[in-house]
Design an enzyme around this catalytic site. Structure first.
Site, PDB file in Angstrom:
ATOM      1  N   LYS A 194      -4.763   5.865 120.087  1.00 55.63           N
ATOM      2  CA  LYS A 194      -3.966   4.665 120.323  1.00 55.63           C
ATOM      3  C   LYS A 194      -4.614   3.529 119.553  1.00 55.63           C
ATOM      4  O   LYS A 194      -5.772   3.182 119.789  1.00 55.63           O
ATOM      5  CB  LYS A 194      -3.905   4.345 121.810  1.00 55.63           C
ATOM      6  CG  LYS A 194      -3.150   3.055 122.094  1.00 55.63           C
ATOM      7  CD  LYS A 194      -2.946   2.826 123.571  1.00 55.63           C
ATOM      8  CE  LYS A 194      -2.201   1.518 123.809  1.00 55.63           C
ATOM      9  NZ  LYS A 194      -1.971   1.258 125.223  1.00 55.63           N
ATOM     10  N   LYS A 247      -0.217   6.846 118.752  1.00 56.50           N
ATOM     11  CA  LYS A 247       0.561   5.651 119.048  1.00 56.50           C
ATOM     12  C   LYS A 247       0.028   4.467 118.265  1.00 56.50           C
ATOM     13  O   LYS A 247      -1.178   4.265 118.280  1.00 56.50           O
ATOM     14  CB  LYS A 247       0.475   5.378 120.555  1.00 56.50           C
ATOM     15  CG  LYS A 247       1.085   4.077 121.008  1.00 56.50           C
ATOM     16  CD  LYS A 247       0.820   3.880 122.471  1.00 56.50           C
ATOM     17  CE  LYS A 247       1.420   2.568 122.906  1.00 56.50           C
ATOM     18  NZ  LYS A 247       1.141   2.256 124.269  1.00 56.50           N
TER      19      LYS A 247
HETATM   20  C1  PBG Z   1      -0.614  -0.375 128.261  1.00 53.30           C
HETATM   21  C2  PBG Z   1       0.401   0.101 127.285  1.00 53.30           C
HETATM   22  C3  PBG Z   1       0.879  -0.583 126.150  1.00 53.30           C
HETATM   23  C4  PBG Z   1       1.928   0.195 125.637  1.00 53.30           C
HETATM   24  C5  PBG Z   1       2.044   1.334 126.457  1.00 53.30           C
HETATM   25  N1  PBG Z   1       1.071   1.266 127.456  1.00 53.30           N
HETATM   26  C6  PBG Z   1       0.519  -1.902 125.578  1.00 53.30           C
HETATM   27  C7  PBG Z   1      -0.853  -2.191 125.126  1.00 53.30           C
HETATM   28  O1  PBG Z   1      -1.699  -1.323 124.981  1.00 53.30           O
HETATM   29  O2  PBG Z   1      -1.108  -3.380 124.932  1.00 53.30           O
HETATM   30  C8  PBG Z   1       2.779  -0.178 124.462  1.00 53.30           C
HETATM   31  C9  PBG Z   1       4.111   0.511 124.354  1.00 53.30           C
HETATM   32  C10 PBG Z   1       5.072  -0.117 123.403  1.00 53.30           C
HETATM   33  O3  PBG Z   1       4.760  -1.060 122.653  1.00 53.30           O
HETATM   34  O4  PBG Z   1       6.222   0.337 123.396  1.00 53.30           O
HETATM   35  N2  PBG Z   1      -1.872   0.125 128.188  1.00 53.30           N
END
Ligand code: PBG
Length: 320
Positions: A194, A247
């Site tokens: 991520k 991601k």
């Molecule tokens: C939270 C989380 C996030 C997303 C999914 N879970 C945001 C972040 O890490 O700030 C983002 C998903 C998206 O942008 O569609 N941990």
């Protein structure tokens, strides 16, 4: 010319016959936002056609999605500010509306897949995925909180736990506590690679979960790195993850390919909020064709090697 590649493109039927990538509704996981309350459906400005749903209306929405053929969903809570604190204690409170929603959904739709989000940010007064002390995100103090959150979700009946926090060692900690609690059959889809990305902007608007100070660069990955994703993947495998995730998706197709070639676990990709928002914005201006563009995006993610895709486009895809 003995070889004329165009012969294999000469009709729609032949193109369909030789297509190497088939996008199927089974591949798609549809993200939905849930809020406390009743008869409530609030639009998310930067994510057209996405809403924050109260449970009663969410059940109707799920009914519609299931009738369209979607069977996998990931659920995110939008939590009121007054319930947020430093230790995200609301995330594992017995009467938490998110846990109640999971219970009701599993009761009403026992055969569908529901995946959760495990991270502190929706419940944290600091807006970070981990525990904050003196401006630092403390890894090891976060782990027990994540494990508690995951156990509460497992108890509510979630099918797949989705740790999105990027703390080190969290998959092992969560797996151990799930097993100790008797939840051996609760799966874990780890947000393995991520990245600290600008593409999460609309999602943070939706949940009002942006960090109050600093950014997420000490825990989310640096977009300049790919080999590091292999370290994360190896750890997640060893620690007991059932699925790996990359991601965002679109700017990280090479990472999806690398993980899918280097792991025998299923690899998913999260086609995130910013990737959704930019297609909508351009289509609204008449600069891109909405449907053709998002189908090309989803197809490219699958072609890169994703077995499944979390995407806000899922409903439109099955509605065509
Ligand atoms: C939270 C989380 C996030 C997303 C999914 N879970 C945001 C972040 O890490 O700030 C983002 C998903 C998206 O942008 O569609 N941990």
């Amino acid at each position: 010319m003995l070889q004329r590649p165009r012969r294999n493109r000469k009709s729609e039927a032949i193109r369909n016959m030789i297509a190497e990538t088939q996008l199927h509704k089974n591949d798609l996981i549809y993200p939905l936002f849930v809020v406390d309350g009743k008869n409530f459906k609030s639009p998310i400005e930067s994510m057209p056609n996405c809403f924050r749903w109260s449970l009663d209306l969410l059940l109707h929405e799920l009914d519609e999605c299931c009738n369209l053929g979607l069977q996998h969903f990931v659920l995110f809570p939008a939590v009121d500010d007054h319930l947020k604190d430093k230790i995200a204690s609301y995330s594992y409170k017995e009467d938490n509306f998110y846990l109640k929603a999971i219970r009701s959904i599993k009761e009403r739709f026992p055969t569908i897949t529901i995946m959760s989000d495990v991270a502190m940010d929706p419940y944290s007064s600091d807006g970070h995925d981990g525990f904050v002390e003196d401006g630092q995100i403390l890894n090891d103090k976060t782990l027990p909180i994540l494990a508690k959150m995951a156990t509460a979700q497992a108890q509510a009946g979630i099918d797949i736990i989705g740790p999105s926090d990027m703390m080190d060692g969290r998959i092992r900690k969560i797996r151990e506590e799930l097993d100790q609690g008797g939840y051996q059959n609760t799966s874990i889809m780890s947000y393995t690679a991520k990245y600290a990305s600008s593409f999460y902007g609309p999602f943070r608007d939706a949940l009002d979960s942006a960090p109050k100070a600093g950014d997420k660069k000490t825990y989310q990955m640096d977009p300049r790195n790919k080999r590091e994703a292999l370290i994360e993947a190896e750890l997640d495998e060893l620690e007991g993850a059932d699925f790996l995730m990359v991601k965002p998706a679109l700017s990280y197709l090479d990472v999806i390919q690398t993980l899918s070639e280097n792991s025998n676990l299923p690899v998913s990709a999260y086609n995130v909020s910013g990737e959704y928002a930019m297609v909508h914005a351009a289509a609204e201006k008449g600069w891109l064709d909405y449907e053709n563009t998002y189908i090309e995006i989803l197809t490219s993610i699958k072609r890169a090697g994703a077995n499944m895709i979390l995407s806000y486009f899922a409903k439109d895809f099955v509605k065509r």
